[in-house]
Scaffold this motif. Structure first.
Motif, short mmCIF file in Angstrom:
data_model
loop_
_atom_site.label_atom_id
_atom_site.label_comp_id
_atom_site.label_asym_id
_atom_site.label_seq_id
_atom_site.Cartn_x
_atom_site.Cartn_y
_atom_site.Cartn_z
N PRO A 75 0.81 -1.23 0.00
CA PRO A 75 0.00 0.00 0.00
C PRO A 75 0.84 1.28 0.00
O PRO A 75 0.49 2.25 -0.67
N GLU A 76 1.95 1.25 0.73
CA GLU A 76 2.80 2.44 0.79
C GLU A 76 3.35 2.79 -0.59
O GLU A 76 3.41 3.96 -0.97
N TYR A 77 3.76 1.78 -1.33
CA TYR A 77 4.27 1.99 -2.69
C TYR A 77 3.17 2.55 -3.58
O TYR A 77 3.38 3.53 -4.31
N VAL A 78 1.99 1.95 -3.54
CA VAL A 78 0.87 2.40 -4.37
C VAL A 78 0.54 3.86 -4.06
O VAL A 78 0.39 4.68 -4.97
N ILE A 79 0.45 4.19 -2.78
CA ILE A 79 0.14 5.57 -2.38
C ILE A 79 1.23 6.52 -2.85
O ILE A 79 0.95 7.61 -3.36
N ASP A 80 2.49 6.11 -2.71
CA ASP A 80 3.60 6.96 -3.14
C ASP A 80 3.54 7.21 -4.65
O ASP A 80 3.76 8.34 -5.11
N VAL A 81 3.24 6.18 -5.43
CA VAL A 81 3.13 6.36 -6.88
C VAL A 81 2.05 7.38 -7.20
O VAL A 81 2.28 8.34 -7.96
N ILE A 153 -10.87 8.55 -8.57
CA ILE A 153 -10.73 9.32 -7.33
C ILE A 153 -9.66 10.39 -7.50
O ILE A 153 -9.86 11.55 -7.13
N CYS A 154 -8.53 10.00 -8.05
CA CYS A 154 -7.44 10.96 -8.25
C CYS A 154 -7.86 12.07 -9.21
O CYS A 154 -7.62 13.26 -8.93
N ASP A 155 -8.48 11.71 -10.31
CA ASP A 155 -8.88 12.71 -11.30
C ASP A 155 -9.82 13.75 -10.71
O ASP A 155 -9.61 14.95 -10.89
N ILE A 156 -10.84 13.31 -10.03
CA ILE A 156 -11.85 14.24 -9.54
C ILE A 156 -11.26 15.19 -8.49
O ILE A 156 -11.62 16.36 -8.42
N HIS A 157 -10.30 14.68 -7.71
CA HIS A 157 -9.68 15.54 -6.70
C HIS A 157 -8.54 16.38 -7.26
O HIS A 157 -8.35 17.52 -6.87
N LEU A 158 -7.81 15.84 -8.21
CA LEU A 158 -6.71 16.57 -8.83
C LEU A 158 -7.23 17.73 -9.68
O LEU A 158 -6.68 18.82 -9.67
N LEU A 174 -5.41 10.93 -1.65
CA LEU A 174 -4.49 9.96 -1.03
C LEU A 174 -5.12 9.29 0.18
O LEU A 174 -4.92 8.08 0.41
N ASP A 175 -5.89 10.04 0.97
CA ASP A 175 -6.60 9.45 2.10
C ASP A 175 -7.60 8.40 1.64
O ASP A 175 -7.74 7.33 2.25
N LEU A 176 -8.30 8.69 0.55
CA LEU A 176 -9.28 7.73 0.02
C LEU A 176 -8.59 6.49 -0.56
O LEU A 176 -9.08 5.37 -0.40
N ILE A 177 -7.45 6.68 -1.21
CA ILE A 177 -6.69 5.54 -1.72
C ILE A 177 -6.26 4.64 -0.56
O ILE A 177 -6.42 3.42 -0.61
N ALA A 178 -5.74 5.25 0.50
CA ALA A 178 -5.32 4.48 1.69
C ALA A 178 -6.51 3.71 2.26
O ALA A 178 -6.38 2.53 2.61
N LEU A 179 -7.66 4.35 2.34
CA LEU A 179 -8.86 3.70 2.86
C LEU A 179 -9.23 2.49 2.01
O LEU A 179 -9.51 1.40 2.53
N LEU A 180 -9.20 2.64 0.68
CA LEU A 180 -9.53 1.53 -0.20
C LEU A 180 -8.49 0.41 -0.15
O LEU A 180 -8.83 -0.75 -0.41
N LEU A 181 -7.27 0.76 0.19
CA LEU A 181 -6.22 -0.26 0.34
C LEU A 181 -6.19 -0.85 1.74
O LEU A 181 -5.42 -1.78 2.00
N GLY A 182 -7.03 -0.32 2.63
CA GLY A 182 -7.16 -0.87 3.97
C GLY A 182 -6.03 -0.52 4.92
O GLY A 182 -5.74 -1.29 5.85
N VAL A 183 -5.40 0.62 4.70
CA VAL A 183 -4.32 1.04 5.59
C VAL A 183 -4.57 2.46 6.09
O VAL A 183 -5.16 3.28 5.38
#
Length: 186
Positions: A75-81, A153-158, A174-183
Motif C-alpha cells: 500500500p505504501e508503494y501504491v500511495i507513493d506512486v 478518485i485521483c482525477d476528480i480531486h486533482l 491519497l486518504d481515500l486511496i489508503a482507505l480503499l487499500l485498507g491502511v
C-alpha cells in the motif's frame, strides 16, 4: 492507411506543440508536417483524438517515472506512486496552459472514458497487480476494478479547480486511496 512512421511523426510534432504550450491547431500542424489537413486527419483522427493521444502518452510517462522513483512496498508503494503522479500533473506548466486555454476540452478528454483514462487505469491495475504478485498487497477487488476506481478518485480531486473548487485536493485523494487499500494514512 497511414504508415506507423507518418502517424508517429504527427503525434510527436503535436506533442512538441503541447510542450511549447501552443494551441494544437490542425492546419498549422498539417503545414509543419508538409501535408494536407485531410491527410493529417487520416493519420491521427480529429483534434480531440490527437490531443487525447498526446496527453495519454504524457500520462504514461508520468506514471512510469513515478513508479521508478516511488518507495515502500504494498500500500505504501501504491500511495507513493499516486502521490508522485498527482503532484507531477499539478506542477505541469504545459497542462496548466492547456486547462486555462481549453478547460472544457480538457475535462472531456481527462474525465470521460478515452485514451487518458484507459492508460491510467491500465497502469494502475499493473501497479496493484505487481504488489499482489510480490505478496505485499491483498485486494478485495480485482486490480482492474480497483485501479479504475483509484484513477477516478485521483482525477476528480486533482482536477477539482476545473470543477469549481479552489485548489487540487491531493491529500483527500491519497486518504481515500489508503482507505480503499485498507491502511491508515500517516
Amino acid at each position: 492507411m497511414p504508415s506507423d512512421r507518418d502517424r508517429r511523426r504527427a503525434i510527436d510534432t503535436a506533442a512538441s506543440m503541447y510542450l511549447a504550450e501552443e494551441a494544437l491547431d490542425m492546419s498549422l500542424l498539417a503545414e509543419r508536417l508538409g501535408v494536407g489537413r485531410a491527410t493529417l486527419y487520416r493519420w491521427v483522427g480529429n483534434r480531440d483524438e490527437l490531443l487525447g493521444t498526446v496527453l495519454a502518452e504524457a500520462t504514461e510517462r508520468t506514471y512510469r517515472k513515478a513508479m521508478s522513483q516511488a518507495s515502500g512496498k504494498g500500500p505504501e508503494y501504491v500511495i507513493d506512486v499516486f502521490d508522485r503522479v498527482m503532484r507531477s500533473v499539478e506542477a505541469s506548466t504545459e497542462l496548466r496552459a492547456l486547462t486555462k486555454r481549453e478547460p472544457m476540452v480538457f475535462i472531456k478528454l481527462a474525465l470521460m472514458p478515452g485514451a487518458i483514462e484507459s492508460i491510467s487505469a491500465s497502469i494502475a491495475a499493473e501497479i496493484l497487480q505487481s504488489q499482489v504478485d510480490a505478496g505485499q498487497l491483498t485486494l478485495s477487488l480485482s486490480p482492474q476494478v480497483l485501479g479504475q476506481a483509484l484513477v477516478r478518485i485521483c482525477d476528480i480531486h486533482l482536477y477539482a479547480p476545473l470543477l469549481g473548487r479552489e485548489k487540487a485536493e491531493i491529500e483527500t485523494a491519497l486518504d481515500l486511496i489508503a482507505l480503499l487499500l485498507g491502511v491508515p494514512r500517516v
